[in-house]
Design a protein around this motif. Structure first.
Motif, PDB file in Angstrom:
ATOM      1  N   THR A 140      -1.816  11.559   5.019  1.00  0.00           N
ATOM      2  CA  THR A 140      -2.081  12.998   4.873  1.00  0.00           C
ATOM      3  C   THR A 140      -2.010  13.678   6.225  1.00  0.00           C
ATOM      4  OG1 THR A 140      -3.494  12.621   2.951  1.00  0.00           O
ATOM      5  CG2 THR A 140      -3.753  14.725   4.093  1.00  0.00           C
ATOM      6  N   ILE A 196       0.834  -1.210   0.000  1.00  0.00           N
ATOM      7  CA  ILE A 196       0.000   0.000   0.000  1.00  0.00           C
ATOM      8  C   ILE A 196       0.865   1.256   0.000  1.00  0.00           C
ATOM      9  CG2 ILE A 196      -1.586   1.373   1.424  1.00  0.00           C
ATOM     10  CD1 ILE A 196      -2.952  -1.236   2.235  1.00  0.00           C
ATOM     11  N   SER A 199      -4.077   6.122   3.173  1.00  0.00           N
ATOM     12  CA  SER A 199      -3.897   7.396   2.476  1.00  0.00           C
ATOM     13  C   SER A 199      -4.317   8.569   3.358  1.00  0.00           C
ATOM     14  CB  SER A 199      -4.710   7.398   1.179  1.00  0.00           C
ATOM     15  OG  SER A 199      -4.594   8.639   0.518  1.00  0.00           O
ATOM     16  N   THR A 200      -5.480   8.438   4.023  1.00  0.00           N
ATOM     17  CA  THR A 200      -5.963   9.500   4.908  1.00  0.00           C
ATOM     18  C   THR A 200      -4.989   9.751   6.053  1.00  0.00           C
ATOM     19  OG1 THR A 200      -8.281   9.034   4.400  1.00  0.00           O
ATOM     20  CG2 THR A 200      -7.835  10.188   6.463  1.00  0.00           C
ATOM     21  N   LEU A 217       0.889   4.117  -2.918  1.00  0.00           N
ATOM     22  CA  LEU A 217       0.533   5.516  -2.654  1.00  0.00           C
ATOM     23  C   LEU A 217       1.683   6.472  -2.951  1.00  0.00           C
ATOM     24  CD1 LEU A 217      -1.452   5.071   0.686  1.00  0.00           C
ATOM     25  CD2 LEU A 217      -2.398   5.724  -1.535  1.00  0.00           C
ATOM     26  N   HIS A 226     -10.535  14.935   7.107  1.00  0.00           N
ATOM     27  CA  HIS A 226     -11.234  13.678   6.832  1.00  0.00           C
ATOM     28  C   HIS A 226     -11.856  13.065   8.085  1.00  0.00           C
ATOM     29  CE1 HIS A 226      -8.570  14.119   3.315  1.00  0.00           C
ATOM     30  NE2 HIS A 226      -9.499  13.463   2.654  1.00  0.00           N
ATOM     31  N   THR A 272     -14.597  10.198   8.094  1.00  0.00           N
ATOM     32  CA  THR A 272     -14.312   8.773   7.879  1.00  0.00           C
ATOM     33  C   THR A 272     -13.264   8.234   8.852  1.00  0.00           C
ATOM     34  OG1 THR A 272     -12.611   9.327   6.222  1.00  0.00           O
ATOM     35  CG2 THR A 272     -14.852   8.909   5.412  1.00  0.00           C
ATOM     36  N   ASP A 273     -12.790   9.047   9.773  1.00  0.00           N
ATOM     37  CA  ASP A 273     -11.692   8.653  10.662  1.00  0.00           C
ATOM     38  C   ASP A 273     -12.221   8.462  12.082  1.00  0.00           C
ATOM     39  OD1 ASP A 273      -9.460   8.437  12.286  1.00  0.00           O
ATOM     40  OD2 ASP A 273      -8.279   9.877  11.148  1.00  0.00           O
ATOM     41  N   GLN A 295      -7.030  -1.087   4.693  1.00  0.00           N
ATOM     42  CA  GLN A 295      -7.516  -0.599   3.402  1.00  0.00           C
ATOM     43  C   GLN A 295      -6.657   0.558   2.910  1.00  0.00           C
ATOM     44  OE1 GLN A 295     -10.145  -2.144   1.869  1.00  0.00           O
ATOM     45  NE2 GLN A 295     -10.135  -3.570   3.606  1.00  0.00           N
ATOM     46  N   LEU A 296      -6.467   0.628   1.606  1.00  0.00           N
ATOM     47  CA  LEU A 296      -5.630   1.664   1.016  1.00  0.00           C
ATOM     48  C   LEU A 296      -6.132   3.059   1.355  1.00  0.00           C
ATOM     49  CD1 LEU A 296      -3.959   1.732  -2.441  1.00  0.00           C
ATOM     50  CD2 LEU A 296      -5.435   3.637  -1.811  1.00  0.00           C
ATOM     51  N   ASN A 297      -7.449   3.293   1.277  1.00  0.00           N
ATOM     52  CA  ASN A 297      -7.973   4.646   1.533  1.00  0.00           C
ATOM     53  C   ASN A 297      -7.739   5.077   2.975  1.00  0.00           C
ATOM     54  OD1 ASN A 297      -9.886   2.772   2.489  1.00  0.00           O
ATOM     55  ND2 ASN A 297     -11.556   4.229   2.266  1.00  0.00           N
ATOM     56  N   GLN A 298      -7.765   4.126   3.925  1.00  0.00           N
ATOM     57  CA  GLN A 298      -7.479   4.451   5.326  1.00  0.00           C
ATOM     58  C   GLN A 298      -6.031   4.910   5.486  1.00  0.00           C
ATOM     59  OE1 GLN A 298      -8.652   0.550   7.075  1.00  0.00           O
ATOM     60  NE2 GLN A 298      -9.829   1.779   8.508  1.00  0.00           N
TER      61      GLN A 298
END
Length: 405
Positions: A127, A24, A123-124, A28, A326, A329-330, A118-121
């Motif tokens: 950031t 991951i 990524s957040t 990214l 974010h 979603t966090d 998960q990749l989106n987790q």
């Protein structure tokens, strides 16, 4: 701001998790190198070899020989300053306690990843880590000492203004004063990241701070005439200035010379440095005795835990943007912010969410039925007085119409 991390460490006793995390992070492209460890003992030895090497550490909680919470404690003992993320499904009560314990250990625990990762987790959270690092990393090369002295002599230290807005009424609650150097020759603007740390190192921070406050007090009279008398100014004071017991008297003398009441000024102190010395605490207390409001800025990046907030004489707490980014979603940020809202409501402290940049963040924060103020680029970037007053007048008209409707 730097957009990627240099070195990341992942600690988990599961080879499968290490492989997934490495894949991951590579996909990214936000970490130049990734190091993996199957044990916390091995990870700790790698960190000890160079305390500043890793920007971020992702760690499992349940591991043999040394678990994740023990690793976090040891990281605090050796002075690790990077971000820490727990790889584990966490109950909200565990999140809240882990966050508070991390602050007591002087480490930056900023999130958790549920398994399967998960990749989106990721990524957040990366950031958020970049945002956390922006507090301590140099974004641009500092100006020279000579250039700072010249700016002071030419009276180029200039206040810019950014509003704090009530989340329910949309009305401006107060205005933060932010330092800029604006060239008299070509109006080129130099941001504070290039000169505030330098001013501290060169012992010129008083000159910068007091010049800024003088100008802001002059501007406040005009701002109040145009926007209303209820507005307050929030003003940043360097933690180093708290070591000077005469700071409250100096600030009071300046505002009194401009017929400004201390009740109209909120002093913001960043949480990046722990407030611990008796001198700092006495200075804080004297500021409150004189009538100044005291705001704990950037809550979440430093080491003040919720119990300390109850004991120190703060009137306001500002949640750092890394916990607002974010937030919808966090779960980790949601639990930390919820705990803070409960505490500040009970203690009758003002609460400000900084760095609101996305409509989704604003929509989520509105779910909290509390008197929360918000600040960020979604509403307004810092502006000069000439730009801020007409912007604010237009904002107030719009907010008033919306409220009536």
């Amino acid at each position: 701001m730097r957009t990627k991390l240099t070195n990341t460490l992942v600690v988990d006793d599961s080879k499968a998790i290490l492989i997934v995390m490495e894949a991951i992070l590579n996909e990214l492209e936000m970490s130049e190198t990734t190091t993996t460890c199957l044990s916390a003992v091995e990870a700790l030895s790698k960190v000890k070899a160079d305390i500043n090497y890793f920007d971020a550490i992702f760690t499992d909680l349940n591991m043999p020989e040394m678990d994740g919470m023990e690793l976090i404690r040891h990281l605090g003992e050796i002075g690790y300053c990077g971000a820490i993320v727990i790889i584990s499904e966490m109950d909200p009560k565990i999140i809240s306690l882990a966050s508070d314990l991390a602050k007591q250990h002087n480490v930056h625990l900023i999130g958790n990843l549920a398994k399967p990762v998960q990749l989106n987790q990721v990524s957040t959270l990366l950031t958020k880590i970049v945002q956390l690092n922006s507090h301590t990393l140099v974004k641009e090369r500092p100006i020279t000492r000579a250039k700072l002295i010249t700016a002071l002599k030419r009276n180029e230290i200039t206040p810019y203004y950014q509003p704090k807005i009530n989340i329910h009424t949309n009305l401006i609650q107060s205005i933060e004063v932010l330092a800029r150097i604006v060239s008299n020759k070509d109006e080129r603007i130099i941001l504070p990241s290039r000169f505030i740390s330098l001013a501290e190192q060169c012992e010129l921070i008083n000159e910068v701070t007091f010049t800024l406050l003088e100008k802001a007090c002059v501007d406040l009279q005009q701002i109040k005439k145009q926007l209303g008398n209820a507005l307050k100014l929030s003003f940043n004071v360097s933690p180093r200035q708290l070591d000077d017991l005469d700071t409250p008297n100096k600030l009071l003398d300046i505002i009194k010379s401009h017929d400004v009441s201390p009740h109209n000024i909120v002093i913001e102190i960043t949480e990046q440095h722990a407030l611990s010395s008796y001198t700092q605490l006495e200075t804080l207390n004297r500021l409150r005795i004189f009538g100044f409001g005291i705001s704990l800025d950037d809550f979440g990046i430093g080491f003040t835990n919720i119990n300390q907030l109850k004991q120190l004489p703060f009137t306001e707490v500002k949640i750092d943007r890394s916990f607002i980014s974010h937030i919808e979603t966090d779960m980790f940020s949601q639990v930390v912010v919820s705990s803070l809202i409960n505490m500040t409501t009970h203690e009758e402290l003002e609460l400000v969410a900084e760095g609101v940049e996305r409509p989704e963040e604003l929509a989520y924060l509105k779910h909290y039925q509390t008197n929360l103020s918000i600040q960020g680029f979604l509403f307004s970037q810092p502006k000069s007085k000439a730009e801020f007053i007409p912007w604010a007048q237009n904002w107030i008209k719009t907010a008033t119409k919306t409220k009536k409707n």
